[in-house]
Scaffold this active site. Structure first.
Site, PDB file in Angstrom:
ATOM      1  N   ASP A 106       0.844  -1.205   0.000  1.00 13.36           N
ATOM      2  CA  ASP A 106       0.000   0.000   0.000  1.00 13.36           C
ATOM      3  C   ASP A 106       0.875   1.249   0.000  1.00 13.36           C
ATOM      4  O   ASP A 106       0.983   1.958   0.998  1.00 13.36           O
ATOM      5  CB  ASP A 106      -0.931  -0.007   1.222  1.00 13.36           C
ATOM      6  CG  ASP A 106      -1.991  -1.097   1.123  1.00 13.36           C
ATOM      7  OD1 ASP A 106      -2.369  -1.474   0.002  1.00 13.36           O
ATOM      8  OD2 ASP A 106      -2.431  -1.585   2.175  1.00 13.36           O
ATOM      9  N   LYS A 146       0.284  -8.169  -2.157  1.00 13.02           N
ATOM     10  CA  LYS A 146      -1.053  -7.703  -2.547  1.00 13.02           C
ATOM     11  C   LYS A 146      -0.932  -6.314  -3.167  1.00 13.02           C
ATOM     12  O   LYS A 146      -0.339  -5.409  -2.572  1.00 13.02           O
ATOM     13  CB  LYS A 146      -1.972  -7.650  -1.326  1.00 13.02           C
ATOM     14  CG  LYS A 146      -3.394  -7.197  -1.681  1.00 13.02           C
ATOM     15  CD  LYS A 146      -4.325  -7.332  -0.500  1.00 13.02           C
ATOM     16  CE  LYS A 146      -4.368  -6.112   0.380  1.00 13.02           C
ATOM     17  NZ  LYS A 146      -5.062  -4.955  -0.207  1.00 13.02           N
ATOM     18  N   ASP A 162      -5.903  -7.059  -5.736  1.00 13.52           N
ATOM     19  CA  ASP A 162      -7.060  -6.765  -4.869  1.00 13.52           C
ATOM     20  C   ASP A 162      -7.830  -5.573  -5.430  1.00 13.52           C
ATOM     21  O   ASP A 162      -7.727  -4.460  -4.929  1.00 13.52           O
ATOM     22  CB  ASP A 162      -6.518  -6.483  -3.455  1.00 13.52           C
ATOM     23  CG  ASP A 162      -7.594  -6.091  -2.457  1.00 13.52           C
ATOM     24  OD1 ASP A 162      -8.766  -6.467  -2.661  1.00 13.52           O
ATOM     25  OD2 ASP A 162      -7.258  -5.410  -1.464  1.00 13.52           O
ATOM     26  N   LYS A 189     -11.244  -5.964  -6.235  1.00  9.13           N
ATOM     27  CA  LYS A 189     -12.641  -6.157  -5.809  1.00  9.13           C
ATOM     28  C   LYS A 189     -13.630  -5.812  -6.915  1.00  9.13           C
ATOM     29  O   LYS A 189     -14.481  -4.922  -6.765  1.00  9.13           O
ATOM     30  CB  LYS A 189     -12.947  -5.296  -4.569  1.00  9.13           C
ATOM     31  CG  LYS A 189     -12.045  -5.562  -3.378  1.00  9.13           C
ATOM     32  CD  LYS A 189     -12.475  -4.742  -2.161  1.00  9.13           C
ATOM     33  CE  LYS A 189     -11.579  -4.950  -0.966  1.00  9.13           C
ATOM     34  NZ  LYS A 189     -10.227  -4.388  -1.108  1.00  9.13           N
ATOM     35  N   HIS A 234     -16.763  -5.584  -9.266  1.00 11.38           N
ATOM     36  CA  HIS A 234     -18.207  -5.639  -8.981  1.00 11.38           C
ATOM     37  C   HIS A 234     -18.906  -4.938 -10.141  1.00 11.38           C
ATOM     38  O   HIS A 234     -18.970  -3.707 -10.186  1.00 11.38           O
ATOM     39  CB  HIS A 234     -18.501  -4.927  -7.657  1.00 11.38           C
ATOM     40  CG  HIS A 234     -19.918  -5.057  -7.187  1.00 11.38           C
ATOM     41  ND1 HIS A 234     -20.339  -4.620  -5.956  1.00 11.38           N
ATOM     42  CD2 HIS A 234     -20.997  -5.604  -7.773  1.00 11.38           C
ATOM     43  CE1 HIS A 234     -21.628  -4.874  -5.814  1.00 11.38           C
ATOM     44  NE2 HIS A 234     -22.052  -5.459  -6.916  1.00 11.38           N
ATOM     45  N   ASP A 235     -19.403  -5.726 -11.094  1.00 11.88           N
ATOM     46  CA  ASP A 235     -20.025  -5.130 -12.283  1.00 11.88           C
ATOM     47  C   ASP A 235     -20.896  -6.201 -12.928  1.00 11.88           C
ATOM     48  O   ASP A 235     -21.068  -7.284 -12.355  1.00 11.88           O
ATOM     49  CB  ASP A 235     -18.901  -4.640 -13.230  1.00 11.88           C
ATOM     50  CG  ASP A 235     -19.339  -3.445 -14.081  1.00 11.88           C
ATOM     51  OD1 ASP A 235     -20.476  -3.479 -14.602  1.00 11.88           O
ATOM     52  OD2 ASP A 235     -18.546  -2.504 -14.217  1.00 11.88           O
ATOM     53  N   ILE A 236     -21.422  -5.941 -14.103  1.00 11.39           N
ATOM     54  CA  ILE A 236     -22.213  -6.981 -14.758  1.00 11.39           C
ATOM     55  C   ILE A 236     -21.283  -8.141 -15.131  1.00 11.39           C
ATOM     56  O   ILE A 236     -20.076  -7.944 -15.306  1.00 11.39           O
ATOM     57  CB  ILE A 236     -22.964  -6.434 -16.000  1.00 11.39           C
ATOM     58  CG1 ILE A 236     -21.982  -5.860 -17.026  1.00 11.39           C
ATOM     59  CG2 ILE A 236     -24.003  -5.395 -15.589  1.00 11.39           C
ATOM     60  CD1 ILE A 236     -22.636  -5.481 -18.347  1.00 11.39           C
ATOM     61  N   PRO A 237     -21.852  -9.360 -15.222  1.00 13.66           N
ATOM     62  CA  PRO A 237     -20.992 -10.537 -15.411  1.00 13.66           C
ATOM     63  C   PRO A 237     -20.022 -10.422 -16.583  1.00 13.66           C
ATOM     64  O   PRO A 237     -18.845 -10.776 -16.468  1.00 13.66           O
ATOM     65  CB  PRO A 237     -22.012 -11.671 -15.625  1.00 13.66           C
ATOM     66  CG  PRO A 237     -23.208 -11.231 -14.834  1.00 13.66           C
ATOM     67  CD  PRO A 237     -23.268  -9.737 -15.003  1.00 13.66           C
ATOM     68  N   THR A 255     -18.638  -7.828 -17.971  1.00 16.92           N
ATOM     69  CA  THR A 255     -17.538  -6.891 -17.698  1.00 16.92           C
ATOM     70  C   THR A 255     -16.552  -7.480 -16.691  1.00 16.92           C
ATOM     71  O   THR A 255     -15.328  -7.380 -16.866  1.00 16.92           O
ATOM     72  CB  THR A 255     -18.125  -5.561 -17.165  1.00 16.92           C
ATOM     73  OG1 THR A 255     -18.985  -5.042 -18.169  1.00 16.92           O
ATOM     74  CG2 THR A 255     -17.047  -4.550 -16.843  1.00 16.92           C
ATOM     75  N   THR A 268     -15.438  -4.784   5.827  1.00 13.55           N
ATOM     76  CA  THR A 268     -15.396  -4.687   7.290  1.00 13.55           C
ATOM     77  C   THR A 268     -15.609  -3.255   7.772  1.00 13.55           C
ATOM     78  O   THR A 268     -15.802  -3.019   8.962  1.00 13.55           O
ATOM     79  CB  THR A 268     -14.067  -5.232   7.852  1.00 13.55           C
ATOM     80  OG1 THR A 268     -13.010  -4.698   7.071  1.00 13.55           O
ATOM     81  CG2 THR A 268     -14.030  -6.735   7.776  1.00 13.55           C
ATOM     82  N   GLY A 316      -0.221  -5.212   6.116  1.00 16.33           N
ATOM     83  CA  GLY A 316       0.306  -4.017   5.472  1.00 16.33           C
ATOM     84  C   GLY A 316       1.255  -3.285   6.384  1.00 16.33           C
ATOM     85  O   GLY A 316       2.431  -3.637   6.534  1.00 16.33           O
ATOM     86  N   ARG A 317       0.722  -2.263   7.066  1.00 21.78           N
ATOM     87  CA  ARG A 317       1.570  -1.341   7.821  1.00 21.78           C
ATOM     88  C   ARG A 317       2.520  -1.963   8.848  1.00 21.78           C
ATOM     89  O   ARG A 317       3.651  -1.479   8.973  1.00 21.78           O
ATOM     90  CB  ARG A 317       0.697  -0.233   8.429  1.00 21.78           C
ATOM     91  CG  ARG A 317       0.178   0.708   7.343  1.00 21.78           C
ATOM     92  CD  ARG A 317      -1.044   1.466   7.758  1.00 21.78           C
ATOM     93  NE  ARG A 317      -2.198   0.576   7.895  1.00 21.78           N
ATOM     94  CZ  ARG A 317      -3.409   0.979   8.249  1.00 21.78           C
ATOM     95  NH1 ARG A 317      -3.624   2.244   8.509  1.00 21.78           N
ATOM     96  NH2 ARG A 317      -4.402   0.109   8.330  1.00 21.78           N
TER      97      ARG A 317
HETATM   98  O1  C5P Z   1      -1.941  -1.919   6.930  1.00 16.02           O
HETATM   99  P1  C5P Z   1      -2.895  -3.025   7.220  1.00 16.02           P
HETATM  100  O2  C5P Z   1      -2.239  -4.260   7.791  1.00 16.02           O
HETATM  101  O3  C5P Z   1      -4.119  -2.598   7.972  1.00 16.02           O
HETATM  102  O4  C5P Z   1      -3.363  -3.448   5.742  1.00 16.02           O
HETATM  103  C1  C5P Z   1      -4.403  -4.348   5.524  1.00 16.02           C
HETATM  104  C2  C5P Z   1      -4.662  -4.445   4.047  1.00 16.02           C
HETATM  105  O5  C5P Z   1      -5.809  -5.250   3.861  1.00 16.02           O
HETATM  106  C3  C5P Z   1      -4.966  -3.131   3.358  1.00 16.02           C
HETATM  107  O6  C5P Z   1      -4.505  -3.250   2.001  1.00 16.02           O
HETATM  108  C4  C5P Z   1      -6.449  -3.033   3.398  1.00 16.02           C
HETATM  109  O7  C5P Z   1      -6.988  -2.298   2.328  1.00 16.02           O
HETATM  110  C5  C5P Z   1      -6.847  -4.495   3.250  1.00 16.02           C
HETATM  111  N1  C5P Z   1      -8.140  -4.835   3.785  1.00 16.02           N
HETATM  112  C6  C5P Z   1      -8.516  -4.586   5.096  1.00 16.02           C
HETATM  113  N2  C5P Z   1      -9.747  -4.936   5.545  1.00 16.02           N
HETATM  114  C7  C5P Z   1     -10.605  -5.519   4.708  1.00 16.02           C
HETATM  115  C8  C5P Z   1     -10.258  -5.781   3.398  1.00 16.02           C
HETATM  116  C9  C5P Z   1      -8.998  -5.417   2.968  1.00 16.02           C
HETATM  117  O8  C5P Z   1      -7.732  -4.059   5.864  1.00 16.02           O
HETATM  118  N3  C5P Z   1     -11.764  -5.903   5.178  1.00 16.02           N
END
Ligand code: C5P
Length: 236
Positions: A9, A31, A58, A60, A62-65, A67, A122, A212-213
Site C-alpha cells: 500500500d 497484494k 485486490d 474487488k 463488482h459489475d455486470i458478469p 464486464t 469490514t 500491510g503497515r
Molecule cells: O496496513 P494493514 O495491515 O491494515 O493493511 C491491511 C490491508 O488489507 C490493506 O490493504 C487493506 O486495504 C486491506 N483490507 C482490510 N480490511 C478488509 C479488506 C482489505 O484491511 N476488510
C-alpha cells in the site's frame, strides 16, 4: 512464511519494488490494491508475476458478469496468482469470473488464478446495512455471501478476524480464507478495530494473512515479516 501476504500500500512503483526486493523469500506474496494500481497501472503486476512472485490483485471487481469476466481474463493474462470480486455482485457474476479465469488460463497455458470474494466490507456496520436496505444481521449476511461464493465455485473469501472460525466451520477445509486486520502486541491498531495476531488467525483457520503497515511501515520490513513468521511457529 508462505501464508503471509504483504499489502504493498504505497503510491509509487519505486517504493513497491524496493519493498518487494527486501521481502522476497521471507513472505508468500504481495497484494496490489486499487491505490497503487490506479496510479501506476498493470506493468508492475506483470513485473512481479514474471519474476515468480505471487501477486494478489485486490481490485474487488463488482459489475455486470460480462464486464467482470473481461477484467478477470485481463488479470489472468497479467499472471496474477489471486484476484477478487464482490460476492454481492451475485452468483452469475461470480460464475462468470470463475469461468473467465479458467478459460483464459487454458488459452494461455498458465495456472488458473485463485478467485475469491469479499463478503461484506469490514468498514460496514449494521447501520450501514440498514442504510442500503439490507435487513439481515451483519454476521448472517457474511455467512450467506460466503455460502453463495462457494456455491458459485469460487476458491474462498476475504474474512475479518472475527469471521474466520465460523466460515471455516461452515465451508470446510478446502475453502481459502484470506484475513487482513492482523496486528501484534506492539503494533498500532490505527484504523483496524477488529484485529487478531497472526498466530491466532492461523489457529482460527485462516489460509492466508494480509499484513500491510506492521511490515511496510517498519524500520526493517524484512525483520518485521520474520518476527511474524517466528510468532506463528514457522521457520520461514
Ligand atoms: O496496513 P494493514 O495491515 O491494515 O493493511 C491491511 C490491508 O488489507 C490493506 O490493504 C487493506 O486495504 C486491506 N483490507 C482490510 N480490511 C478488509 C479488506 C482489505 O484491511 N476488510
Amino acid at each position: 512464511m508462505e501464508q503471509l501476504l504483504v499489502a504493498l500500500d504505497v503510491d509509487t512503483v519505486a517504493e513497491a519494488r524496493a519493498l518487494a526486493d527486501r521481502l522476497r523469500g521471507a513472505v508468500g506474496g504481495f497484494k496490489i490494491g486499487s491505490r497503487l494500481f490506479t496510479r501506476e497501472g498493470p506493468a508492475f503486476v506483470e513485473e512481479l508475476a514474471s519474476r515468480g512472485d505471487r501477486v494478489f490483485l485486490d481490485l474487488k471487481f463488482h459489475d455486470i458478469p460480462n464486464t467482470v469476466a473481461g477484467a478477470i481474463a485481463a488479470a489472468t493474462r497479467l499472471g496474477v496468482w489471486m484476484v477478487n470480486v464482490h460476492a454481492s455482485g451475485g452468483s452469475s457474476m461470480m460464475r462468470a469470473a470463475r469461468e473467465a479465469a479458467a478459460d483464459e488460463a487454458a488459452r494461455r497455458s498458465v495456472p488458473v488464478p485463485l478467485v475469491i470474494a469479499v463478503t461484506m466490507l469490514t468498514s460496514l456496520d449494521q447501520a450501514a446495512l440498514t442504510e442500503i436496505g439490507l435487513t439481515a444481521a451483519l454476521g448472517e449476511q457474511v455467512e450467506r455471501l460466503a455460502a453463495l461464493t462457494e456455491a458459485a465455485g469460487l476458491d474462498g473469501v476475504v474474512a475479518s478476524p472475527q469471521e474466520i472460525a465460523i466460515i471455516r466451520r461452515r465451508r470446510g477445509a478446502r475453502f481459502h480464507i484470506v484475513t487482513p486486520g492482523i496486528r501484534g502486541g506492539g503494533d498500532a491498531k490505527g484504523d483496524q478495530s477488529r484485529t487478531l495476531s497472526a498466530a491466532d488467525a492461523l489457529a482460527a483457520g485462516a489460509s492466508y494473512l494480509v499484513v500491510g503497515r506492521p511490515i511496510i511501515a517498519a524500520a526493517d520490513p524484512r525483520a518485521a515479516a520474520e518476527r511474524i513468521t517466528v510468532e506463528c511457529g514457522r521457520e520461514s
